[in-house]
Design an enzyme around this catalytic site. Structure first.
Site: not given
Lengths: 332, 752
Positions: B464, B644-645, B716, B719
């Site tokens: 998701g 990245l996006n 990342g 979280e």
């Protein structure tokens, strides 16, 4: 879910006949019934769907009373300008209940008769629940979690809380319930509709088998125009009341001629704070008197370990509701 | 070529998801499929004395009822925290033992899902019940493993007591966090189909390779005989990572009944048949000199675990990395109680520990009469305080400065209760966010065609988060194609290796593999065109041809687009794998990943410490009469290397902040202590924020370059934004009321 038969009579006579059979249950919006059937708490043999009784959907604000059909939808009544104008607490109590999806299908009659959210009642893994299985005991009283249990009206057999909002408005404003059963029609004072658990918590109302609620009537009274529903809840929508108050006031100069206080989130049945009302009549409405009314409203409460917070919270909610409704009137 | 990285790109699967054409695991219906249902234990500890299946078997539509006596057994595997692929090391229905409430006891197979559930309701079970406790006893805790070592469960640096003695102010407080459950929208589901000794399992998964390994081991099958398919996942948050009992029971039931079987776990059962966030107690002792510089830092975390696994999510490893301090002591402890094994739930080490740390810092700031942002500034460090290596990048104070400006921190009154609006008390609070950057080994295969299309294949997952989209973006950028011309295939264990989609590792790890695979495609094409005549790159030494986002470039200005060069080759297509491994990854970690486990480089390597940072500021309003706590404004600023996006990253960060509001004010799995059961096992009473609770949530995304973390420079972010939110809200509650709430969730009864 256990298998069941389903019927949808078009006339009330056959409906009361079908609903009076052993193992039959009435369904309207279904937001309580289907939920409890899915989790195995209710296992009717026959469902009698009364939504085919089209003449029960109407409602209106008249000169002497508000008439609410038992099948009128929560969302429809809550959003009606005439209701909002005549009786703001009624609209607010409906708006602050449940979620939009539920309000769009749930009926007023069903809402009034909604069942407790006691987690022990709702989880059939618990053998102990006198309401679900009379004589089996009470897991809540046997050391259970009690933060959302009743501090008024509980018994040694059951401390389940009546969770609704709308009913607190009805009890505070002398509503009446119209019914039709196999024996004919009758009118029940709303305050007499629900029964405290006592030794038989499985019996929650005075309704007889097959007796269908056809409507609710609220006699017009001056405090309705200056009314308010204040609800303390853990999130901004779709949460049951930690404590709530339905209040209405009528001023006579600087003092209160009449006042109504219904309390949600605290009692085994819809609850009216008559002692607090009696105290306030004839008093000015100030922060001090409002606080005293809140204190009186919770005298005699019998909290469990987890629900003690409801006493100070409930008192503050009563105080806040009274002060807010006064400030809306342009007082202070 | 339009820029495809660091831009806003709409999810490539958005249309399929909103129109319902995305096929989730439980949408698949193999021919002849039957339906399963679980019957679960009412008691928490004891043994099953008898099971009466008669009424269930007589129920119309019920085909079979299996118990521990009749269900085929399999070789059980270890749980994740014992180094295995299971969600827990204890497997129900292997015998009569009951070790947690809601443990599966019988399995019904029927023609319809309704009949299966009806059958499950009709099973009569009697028990011999033993004593149980659902809550841990923090006074009976232990340390896993050897204990003291520099990177272990116990850390000592300097001398804590002398640091406390030297302090001008100290804080010694304990913070508590409750059991929480992930509650993804998509229910747990498994469909198993045997064809001879070949098995196919459809199941939403964060780790298809872990799942395949566990199943193959259990049934003694080669992994090539087991297909695991999980194209879409409707939310996971850590709950869909390991091989769960409901999966294995469904596979066993399908084998026994001789037909495909699908199980959809009910919402109440989802609270007991898989993992959850364990409850915890966080003790902090901080000391600081008059200027606010930390002189002592102690953090002892005690987290709950089951009787049969040791769930270590080492939150002390994160807190000790935050602030400069010469004297540090941390302990990572566990205490047992009678539940299924918990696990990781979005920010598993950090949500709980930063609720403690960042409130303790706020308490210290109050004692020092310092602005809490300035306290963080004074103690900011560019070196890891324990490992003594530099951070590869650390933009903590840049984040604070950006969010201070966006939020209007300067308007805050430091005096508690000073800001009001009618019946509302207003408070502002801040907290640090961080998340470790851990990088897994990963592989990807890229096949490009001269027609201008490419396929990217890897055994990763889109839980998701937008992984399909960002993998397409990376390939599109490298190959010089539009994003829409790249098809990404994931969610099957047979595809090239990808790690568990957990720990916020996916974008950085598998993204790097896709990047390398694209470079390898270009190398292949360069070799071919240099050997051909008549092209702009003919005759050039291929080792001197480089790929510059879609363009092949020679050493002297020669160039040709990759797609044109490819079209000119006889095959007209090229395929290559990329195998990415961070230079600091150990062989053991590589082995662990290939074995279906969690093997990463970082967050602390011998040269660098890799963390993403951010800062959050919350405005809370507390009603004078209802004592309701609301959050009208939550701002965050974050720096996490390359974005990245920008659209999906923004959604991840905003979604994380929303999760943080839930942790702060709503989420708690309530317990029934006498019978050791989870009590509010439904999403009416397990509160999560509704739309009306989420008002202004603003996300600032800072620029940060980090060439150490991976070739893409990505950290990342799945979280990061949850971490610190609850503390920012708690600190704002203190600012509004003068009351410290040291237990989650913070609710009305705490402020009455």
């Amino acid at each position: 879910m256990k298998s069941f038969t389903y019927s949808r009579p078009g006339q009330i006579g056959p409906a009361t006949e079908a609903a009076s059979q052993d193992g039959a249950a009435i369904i309207a919006g279904g937001t309580t019934m289907v939920d409890l059937m899915k989790i195995g708490v209710l296992q009717p043999d026959a469902l009698v769907d009364i939504t085919g009784l089209g003449d029960l959907q109407g409602y209106g604000v008249g000169s002497d009373r508000i008439r609410l059909g038992a099948l009128a939808k929560m969302a429809v009544v809550a959003d009606d300008p005439a209701v909002i104008d005549a009786f703001p607490a009624l609209s607010e109590a409906l708006w602050k209940a449940a979620s939009p999806q539920l309000r769009n299908v749930a009926t007023l009659g069903g809402n009034m008769l909604q069942r407790t959210r006691c987690p022990y009642f709702r989880d059939t893994a618990y053998a102990q629940c006198n309401k679900r299985d009379p004589g089996s005991g009470c897991a809540a009283l046997d050391g259970g979690e009690t933060s959302m249990h009743a501090i008024f009206g509980g018994s040694d057999a059951c401390v389940a809380m009546y969770p609704g909002d709308f009913a607190q408005v009805l009890v505070a404003f002398d509503a009446e319930v119209k019914t039709q059963g196999p024996g004919g029609t009758r009118t029940i004072r709303f305050a007499d509709l629900h029964l405290e658990p006592g030794d038989s918590p499985e019996i929650e109302t005075v309704l007889e088998p097959g007796e269908i609620v056809t409507g609710i009537e609220i006699p017009m009274s001056p405090p309705m125009a200056n009314s308010h529903y204040l609800k303390a809840r853990e999130r901004e929508s779709y949460a049951f009341a930690s404590a709530s108050a339905a209040v209405g006031i009528e001023m006579d100069g600087d003092t209160l001629r009449d006042v109504r206080i219904g309390l949600g989130g605290v009692a085994a049945t819809p609850h009216r704070a008559r002692d607090a009302e009696d105290y306030l009549r004839g008093q000015p409405l100030t922060e001090d008197t409002a606080r005293e009314a809140g204190r009186i409203a919770f005298q005699g409460a019998e909290p469990l370990e987890g629900s003690a917070y409801k006493i100070p919270l409930g008192a503050d909610v009563v105080t806040g509701a009274l002060l807010q409704v006064k400030s809306r009137m342009g007082g202070e | 070529m339009a820029q495809t990285i660091n831009t806003r790109v709409t999810r490539t699967d958005a249309r399929r998801k909103v129109t319902g054409s995305a096929t989730y695991a439980a949408d698949v219906i193999p021919a002849g499929m039957l339906h399963g249902a679980l019957s679960c234990s009412a008691i928490a500890v004891g043994t099953v004395k008898s099971i009466d299946t008669g009424a269930a078997e007589a129920e119309p539509g019920v085909i079979a009822v299996y118990t521990h006596k009749t269900l085929p057994h399999y070789k059980t595997v270890k749980g994740f925290y014992a180094g295995g692929p299971g969600s827990a090391s204890f497997w129900p229905m292997e015998g009569t033992e009951i070790r947690y409430a809601g443990q599966p006891v019988a399995y019904v197979v029927a023609e319809t899902a309704a009949a299966a559930r009806r059958g499950a309701d009709l099973i009569g079970i009697t028990y011999e019940e033993g004593a149980s406790s659902i809550h841990m006893d923090p006074s009976d805790s232990f340390v896993v493993g050897a204990g003291e070592d520099s990177d272990g469960m116990v850390t000592t640096k300097g001398d804590l007591q002398s640091g406390l003695d030297a302090a001008a102010q100290t804080v010694d407080e304990t913070y508590e966090t409750p059991f929480q459950h992930h509650n993804p929208m998509e229910m747990f589901a498994a469909t198993a189909e045997w064809r001879g000794d070949r098995l196919t399992v459809w199941m939403p998964s964060q780790s298809v390779r872990t799942l395949r390994l566990g199943i193959a081991t259990a049934y003694g099958l080669p992994e090539t005989s087991v297909r695991v398919i999980s194209p879409f996942v409707g939310g996971a948050f850590g709950s869909k990572a390991g091989v769960t009992p409901y999966t294995m029971l469904t596979i066993a039931a399908a084998k026994a009944v001789g037909a495909p079987v699908r199980l959809i776990v009910t919402r109440p059962q989802m609270f007991t048949v898989a993992t959850f966030r364990p409850e915890s107690v966080q003790r902090f002792r901080l000391g600081a000199d008059e200027a606010g510089k930390l002189t002592a830092f102690e953090h002892i975390e005690i987290a709950q675990t089951s009787q049969f696994d040791a769930v270590v999510n080492p939150g002390t490893h994160m807190t000790r990395a935050m602030y400069a301090c010469p004297n540090i002591h941390t302990e990572q402890r566990l205490a047992r109680s009678d539940t299924n094994t918990g696990g990781f739930m979005r920010a598993p080490n950090e949500m709980q520990t930063f609720f403690g740390l960042e409130q303790a810092m706020d308490e210290l700031a109050v004692k020092l009469k310092m602005d809490p942002v300035e306290l963080r500034r004074v103690n900011d460090t560019q070196r890891h305080p324990v490992a003594d290596v530099p951070f590869s990048s650390r933009s903590l104070m840049e984040s604070y400065d950006a969010v201070s400006q966006s939020f209007g921190w300067a308007d805050r009154s430091p005096e508690a209760g000073a800001m009001t609006d009618g019946d509302w008390l207003i408070g502002y609070g801040c907290a640090t966010a961080t998340y470790p950057t851990s990088i897994s080994p990963s592989s990807a295969r890229v096949r490009m065609q001269g027609t201008g299309h490419a396929y990217v294949e890897l055994a990763s997952h889109d839980v998701g988060t937008g992984t399909y989209t960002i993998m397409a973006q990376i390939a599109a950028a490298r190959l010089g194609l539009p994003v829409a011309a790249v098809d990404v295939v994931m969610g099957e264990a047979d595809l090239p290796l990808a790690p568990i989609s957990g720990g916020s590792t996916t974008a950085a790890s598998v993204g790097s593999a896709v990047h390398l695979a694209c470079l390898n495609v270009a190398t292949d094409v360069a070799k071919k065109v240099s050997a051909q005549s008549g092209g702009p790159l003919s005759g050039i030494d291929p080792s001197r041809i480089t790929l510059d986002d879609g363009m092949l470039r020679g050493p002297d200005g020669q160039s040709q687009s990759l797609v044109e060069a490819l079209a000119a080759t006889p095959m007209g297509e090229a395929e290559a794998e990329g195998q990415y491994r961070h230079p600091a990854l150990t062989d053991d970690a590589l082995r662990a990943t290939y074995a279906g486990g969690y093997g990463v480089a970082g967050p602390v390597t011998p040269e660098m410490a890799m963390f993403a940072f951010g800062a959050e500021m919350a405005e809370v309003r507390i009603h004078r009469w209802t004592h309701e706590i609301r959050v009208p404004r939550l701002h965050g600023a974050f720096a996490a290397g390359t974005w990245l996006n920008r659209k999906t990253a923004h959604s991840q960060l905003m979604g994380g902040m929303v999760w943080g509001i839930g942790s702060a004010l709503h989420e708690v799995t309530e317990t029934d202590k006498p019978r050791a059961r989870f009590l509010n096992a439904n999403i009416a009473e397990y509160l999560i924020p509704v739309n009306a609770d989420i008002r202004e949530v603003r996300v600032e995304m800072l620029q940060e370059q980090d060439d150490y973390v991976n070739p893409l420079g990505v950290k990342g972010i799945g979280e990061l934004a949850i971490v610190g939110t609850a503390a920012a809200i708690a600190n704002a509650v203190y600012n509004a009321t003068g009351t410290r709430l040291r237990r989650l969730p913070m609710r009305i009864p705490d402020l009455v």
